[in-house]
Each structure stands twice: as structure tokens, then as C-alpha cells.
Design a protein around this motif. Sequence first.
Motif, mmCIF file in Angstrom:
data_model
loop_
_atom_site.group_PDB
_atom_site.id
_atom_site.type_symbol
_atom_site.label_atom_id
_atom_site.label_comp_id
_atom_site.label_asym_id
_atom_site.label_seq_id
_atom_site.Cartn_x
_atom_site.Cartn_y
_atom_site.Cartn_z
ATOM 1 N N GLY A 152 46.744 13.409 6.995
ATOM 2 C CA GLY A 152 46.484 11.982 6.816
ATOM 3 C C GLY A 152 46.807 11.520 5.395
ATOM 4 N N PRO A 153 46.115 12.087 4.380
ATOM 5 C CA PRO A 153 46.432 11.708 2.995
ATOM 6 C C PRO A 153 47.879 12.039 2.626
ATOM 7 N N LEU A 154 48.385 13.170 3.119
ATOM 8 C CA LEU A 154 49.764 13.562 2.815
ATOM 9 C C LEU A 154 50.740 12.483 3.280
ATOM 10 N N ALA A 155 50.529 11.966 4.505
ATOM 11 C CA ALA A 155 51.414 10.924 5.025
ATOM 12 C C ALA A 155 51.335 9.672 4.153
ATOM 13 N N ALA A 156 50.149 9.336 3.660
ATOM 14 C CA ALA A 156 50.007 8.144 2.815
ATOM 15 C C ALA A 156 50.826 8.297 1.531
ATOM 16 N N PHE A 157 50.709 9.459 0.881
ATOM 17 C CA PHE A 157 51.486 9.674 -0.354
ATOM 18 C C PHE A 157 52.985 9.736 -0.052
ATOM 19 N N GLN A 158 53.327 10.309 1.098
ATOM 20 C CA GLN A 158 54.735 10.393 1.494
ATOM 21 C C GLN A 158 55.326 8.994 1.687
ATOM 22 N N VAL A 159 54.599 8.120 2.377
ATOM 23 C CA VAL A 159 55.081 6.741 2.599
ATOM 24 C C VAL A 159 55.171 6.015 1.258
ATOM 25 N N ALA A 160 54.195 6.211 0.378
ATOM 26 C CA ALA A 160 54.247 5.582 -0.950
ATOM 27 C C ALA A 160 55.490 6.051 -1.692
ATOM 28 N N GLY A 161 55.821 7.327 -1.538
ATOM 29 C CA GLY A 161 56.998 7.886 -2.205
ATOM 30 C C GLY A 161 58.307 7.347 -1.624
ATOM 31 N N GLU A 162 58.254 6.908 -0.341
ATOM 32 C CA GLU A 162 59.457 6.293 0.229
ATOM 33 C C GLU A 162 59.652 4.895 -0.348
ATOM 34 N N THR A 163 58.538 4.225 -0.655
ATOM 35 C CA THR A 163 58.590 2.887 -1.240
ATOM 36 C C THR A 163 58.997 2.971 -2.708
ATOM 37 N N LEU A 164 58.450 3.949 -3.401
ATOM 38 C CA LEU A 164 58.695 4.093 -4.825
ATOM 39 C C LEU A 164 59.123 5.536 -5.087
ATOM 40 N N PRO A 165 60.423 5.809 -4.922
ATOM 41 C CA PRO A 165 60.860 7.209 -5.061
ATOM 42 C C PRO A 165 60.451 7.746 -6.429
ATOM 43 N N GLU A 166 60.210 9.019 -6.502
ATOM 44 C CA GLU A 166 59.795 9.688 -7.755
ATOM 45 C C GLU A 166 58.335 9.438 -8.106
ATOM 46 N N ALA A 167 57.630 8.629 -7.304
ATOM 47 C CA ALA A 167 56.224 8.373 -7.664
ATOM 48 C C ALA A 167 55.394 9.649 -7.532
ATOM 49 N N TYR A 168 55.679 10.416 -6.486
ATOM 50 C CA TYR A 168 54.845 11.581 -6.224
ATOM 51 C C TYR A 168 55.647 12.832 -5.910
ATOM 52 N N ARG A 169 55.117 13.964 -6.344
ATOM 53 C CA ARG A 169 55.564 15.258 -5.854
ATOM 54 C C ARG A 169 54.359 15.863 -5.137
ATOM 55 N N LEU A 170 54.591 16.317 -3.891
ATOM 56 C CA LEU A 170 53.468 16.792 -3.081
ATOM 57 C C LEU A 170 53.583 18.286 -2.851
ATOM 58 N N SER A 171 52.472 18.985 -2.911
ATOM 59 C CA SER A 171 52.510 20.392 -2.567
ATOM 60 C C SER A 171 51.212 20.794 -1.871
ATOM 61 N N VAL A 172 51.300 21.876 -1.126
ATOM 62 C CA VAL A 172 50.117 22.389 -0.425
ATOM 63 C C VAL A 172 49.853 23.789 -0.965
ATOM 64 N N ALA A 173 48.664 23.997 -1.473
ATOM 65 C CA ALA A 173 48.335 25.273 -2.118
ATOM 66 C C ALA A 173 47.181 25.954 -1.391
ATOM 67 N N SER A 174 47.143 27.274 -1.517
ATOM 68 C CA SER A 174 46.006 28.035 -0.996
ATOM 69 C C SER A 174 45.740 29.167 -1.968
ATOM 70 N N GLU A 175 44.721 29.969 -1.671
ATOM 71 C CA GLU A 175 44.352 31.016 -2.608
ATOM 72 C C GLU A 175 45.521 31.962 -2.870
ATOM 73 N N ASP A 176 46.138 32.462 -1.778
ATOM 74 C CA ASP A 176 47.174 33.481 -1.961
ATOM 75 C C ASP A 176 48.568 33.007 -1.601
ATOM 76 N N GLY A 177 48.730 31.745 -1.181
ATOM 77 C CA GLY A 177 50.033 31.293 -0.700
ATOM 78 C C GLY A 177 50.309 31.809 0.702
ATOM 79 N N GLY A 178 51.496 31.537 1.214
ATOM 80 C CA GLY A 178 51.847 31.990 2.565
ATOM 81 C C GLY A 178 51.294 31.067 3.636
ATOM 82 N N GLU A 179 51.385 31.539 4.884
ATOM 83 C CA GLU A 179 50.938 30.676 5.977
ATOM 84 C C GLU A 179 49.420 30.646 6.074
ATOM 85 N N VAL A 180 48.864 29.447 6.166
ATOM 86 C CA VAL A 180 47.430 29.306 6.373
ATOM 87 C C VAL A 180 47.237 28.525 7.669
ATOM 88 N N ARG A 181 46.394 29.074 8.547
ATOM 89 C CA ARG A 181 46.181 28.445 9.839
ATOM 90 C C ARG A 181 45.092 27.394 9.781
#
Lengths: 320, 320
Positions: free
Chosen positions: B20-49
Motif C-alpha cells: 500500500g505505502p509502496l504504491a503511494a511512493f511509486q505513484v508520487a515518483g511517477e509524478t515527480l521523477p527522482e523524488a524517491y528511491r524505494l527499497s525493501v530490507a530485511s534482517e538477512d536479505g533474500g526472499e522473505v515470505r
Amino acid sequence: MTRHIAFFVFPDFQLLDLSGPLAAFQVAGETLPEAYRLSVASEDGGEVRSSSGIGVTTQAACASGLDTLIVVGGRGVHSSVSASTVVPLLTALAATARRIAGVCTGAFLLAAGGLLDWRRATTHWRYAARLQTAYPAVQVDADKIFVRDGLIWTSAGITAGIDLALALIEDDLGAAIAKAVAREMVVYYRRPGGQSQFSTLLDLTPPSARINRALSFARDHLSEPLPVDRLAEAARLSPRQFGRAFVTETGQTPAKAVERLRAETARPLVEDSREPLEAIARATGFVDPERMRQGFIRTFGQPPQALRRAARAFRARDVA
Amino acid sequence: MTRHIAFFVFPDFQLLDLSGPLAAFQVAGETLPEAYRLSVASEDGGEVRSSSGIGVTTQAACASGLDTLIVVGGRGVHSSVSASTVVPLLTALAATARRIAGVCTGAFLLAAGGLLDWRRATTHWRYAARLQTAYPAVQVDADKIFVRDGLIWTSAGITAGIDLALALIEDDLGAAIAKAVAREMVVYYRRPGGQSQFSTLLDLTPPSARINRALSFARDHLSEPLPVDRLAEAARLSPRQFGRAFVTETGQTPAKAVERLRAETARPLVEDSREPLEAIARATGFVDPERMRQGFIRTFGQPPQALRRAARAFRARDVA
């Protein structure tokens, strides 16, 4: 009875079109275990990347034992419509499903397979006119959050997929469970108003120069009466030609569009100023507060007083 | 200026808290390119279910150049709080971020690191009392959609993460862009009311037998006056003990809870019956329609008339 709900995705789908409805079915399944089996399918299976960059693991689409097929939307939908293999695959899948749904621009894939012909359907407000033009046999209703026509359901853009999922859950398991799911997700069970409250006339698929002339003329003379004749004159078309072109390009009648322009102009004054509603109604051509009230309810699903109150509460919200 | 927004996830997170929040920042970034860089982090990286079964590819959490750290929620949050390594990692990350946010039960991870001490915060309505009991130094406000306290923001459950993201976008890029993002996502820019409209008293973390006795007594005598003394008597406590226990267990005062019981009882009558509002107000102890109106606005953010109208529109919705 366990219902198998399969979501169909493609490269560059909108992740929220998938994850919103998916969460609704998942929460329903926590309330009533065994109610649903959920899967995510794509043409070839494997990892499919959403437009957010996040990839999702999918299975190759397979039609056996499907209850509901939900086709998601997203900016990749147009390439999928053009691909030679996706639409026939979806049409074959749809033929075996009890119920079919499209979220957001997912409607384009259903329409391309002829599944929406002679049916009422909706899609993201920004693409409603384009869907209507590309598939004239579809009865596009640009103002709905979701539409059911027999066993085919379609929804407005992105978060409206959650509203659609709640309606499917209500259809399957009754209103009490659908309401409990909505509460758990902190989402409205019954959203007031249609999706036109989210768009503005300026955001619609760019209309022609003639229609734009009429819209600017209307904007510049908003406090005056604006019958079709006057707008047609501004567009340099006969009233008949103008009416037809207007509906084709904007998906609404000139009278409805004028009401919407008035409501869109009045709304920030209602929300952010202390101007009396009487004065706002006069300035925007609604003439009196009662007509403004009716125009607001039709456009935003809420009267001016409620919007003013909500805006006041929002400004007073708990921020440091 | 590009802001790096990092989402922190853990096994069994709620996918919609992220998407949900990711989509909001993504749409904002389509309106204003370069506004945001998005990443998803976890403790060890890799796939998280996620708890939906869908896995997401993540990077190992890294604190360099972070603007905003957003900790999502979901049913796996409690194991992560118990794990010895997650909270110290998050606290270290938070120390380098300009701004920190928690979506839904993500607040538990922030609270475990002491980040919410002496601050106002919110979480999913179902877990608000538990958060308050586990972390007494946090000032939990169970009725907010989101709360900002300085550079720390928290939101109510699941879809409220989108409201939170819109507020962060407004903070970064102004109200016009945040509004455009909301329209694109077909989500309300300003949700009316607090999150208490989504819960019911019966759904709260189970209160003690004494408090339950008082609540049943209130439910059985709703049309009569219900001062604290009467409820305390039903609970077999002194008014003082009762008031204190009630607030601890339910997060609200007895008077507020009685109003809410009345509003929750009146709402289906308002929405689904043709009963005059006057009669409903009398039957539910609101006494008169004006007091019912005020109770509804406080509880649901909307007056009875608006809810009756929305319910009527919903019943007449476009279904075949």
C-alpha cells in the motif's frame, strides 16, 4: 466448500491490484478457515515483476478447479493485450471459472477477449474513455467503484480492488463476514459516492481542442447559466454535434460536466475557507446552497457540510 | 533531491502493509521523477515470505543514506520482537534515518527499541490495548488513522499505511502532489473519523470478567441513563477502581464506551431500517437526534443522515 481464487498477473502489473484483494481473501480465510484457496498465476509461471520492482512467484495458469479468476491491472496491461498469446489464454481460463473479475485496468484484458461485450463494466477513471473507445460493445460506467454484471465483476482503479474483493466475499460468505474483514483491514465496507470524486475533468484522457474550448469557457463563466447551446457555441459546433462529441470524449453529458466543474471549484472553498456556503454556491453557479448540496452528493457522495467538517478535523489532527 | 525510503519486513509480514505505502511512493515518483528511491530490507536479505504466502525479494538492511525507515506490521511481528537481533538492528537503522514510521503492528518493533517512549503513537485497533500494556511509556492513541510525533509516525492497521504514506508525501512534496497520488490510487485523501469506527467494543482485546459484566449491563440497559456509578456497581468495583480498570483494559473512558455502544447499536437501525432517527435516538439512549448526531460524528466521523444515504446508495448499486 473451499473456493479457489486465482489472480492473473503479467509483467509490470500493479502490485496493489493484487495484494489488496489478496489480503481481503486472506483475512476472510482466517475468519472462516477452508473458505478460500488463493493462487497467483501468470502466462508461463515463475517470477513476474510488478511495476514497483517487487517480483512475485507465480504458477503457470491452469484452469482446473477454478472458482474465481481475478485479472489484475497495471501499466503492463497494454503490452499483454497486444501479445498474441495472453488474451486467448485468459479467455480459455475464464471459460472454466464460475466467476470472473477485473481489477483496475485488468478490464482491458477481459474486454480484449470479448468477455465484457454487451455488459456493464468499469475501470480506472483515467482509462474509462479509452476502454469505451477501444471496445464500443462494452457499456462502460466511469463513475462506479465496482460493477457486477451477472458473473462478471469489474472495479475502479487500484484500491477499488479491495472494495471489489469485499463484495465477492459478501457474495460468498454473507455481509457479516465481509464487514468483519473490512474492519480488520481498516477499510470502509461501504464507500460513499462513485469514483468520479477521485478524478477531475482536467485529468480525463485529453479531449479534443473543441471540447477543451468549451470546458475553458465553462470554467471562465462558472457563475453564469451554462446551457448546452452556449457551450456548443464556444466549441463552434452545433448543439447536437457538441453533445455527441462531448459524451464520447469525456464519458459524461455536458450538464453533468458543468455540475462537476462547479463542484470541483466549490470544494476547496468549502473545505479550506470560512466563506458561508451561500456565497460559495452563488460564486460557483450553483445559485443556492440546496442545489450545491445536491451537486456535491452526486459528485462526491457527501454534502458540503460533511466535507467542511472532515477538513476541519483533518487540520486539527494529531501532529506535533 | 532523491529521498531513499526503505521498508523493513520480516517473515510473515502483512503484504498490504508494504504494498500500500509502496504504491503511494511509486505513484508520487511517477509524478515527480527522482523524488524517491524505494527499497525493501530485511534482517538477512533474500526472499522473505509474507503471511499471504507471497515472497518478496529483499536486501540486507543497511543504514547508509536512509531518509525514511518504514517498519511494516503483520502477524510475524511478535516473533521478530522476541528475536534477539531484530530490535537492535532496527534501532541502529533508525538512528541514521531522518524520519521513522511504523505501519499497523510495526509499532511493536519500534516500541521494543524504545523509539516510541514518551511519544504519541497508534497501531491496529485490535492491538492498541496490548501495545499500551506492554510499553507503558508509549502514549497510545487507539482512535487515530495515523499519528505524527516529531520525526516518528505511526499508523492504524493495514490500509491505514496508505493514509500514512500520503501524509509523508504531503510532508515531502506538498499537498497538491499528495492529493494527485490519492486520486490516482482511488483512495481518500482525507479519511473522515478515527479508526474506532472500524472496531467494536466486542472486538477489543478481551477485557476482564468484571469489565465484561459492566459492558453487558450497559448493553442490556442502553435506553436508560448509564452513569459511571451504575456501571461500577455492575462490575462490583468502586467507581474509582472501575474507571481506572476500564481505561487500562479498553483504552477509553466508561462514558466514551457507553456512547460508542449506543452508536454501534444505532448504526444498523440507521442504515438498514426506515425507523425515524428520533425513535432510534430514544431506543439507544441518545435521547434526542442532536445528541445521536454528535455521538455518530465522534464515533464514525459522519452523521446518521450521511450513513443512511450511503447505505441506500449502496443497496441501489449497480448489480445485476
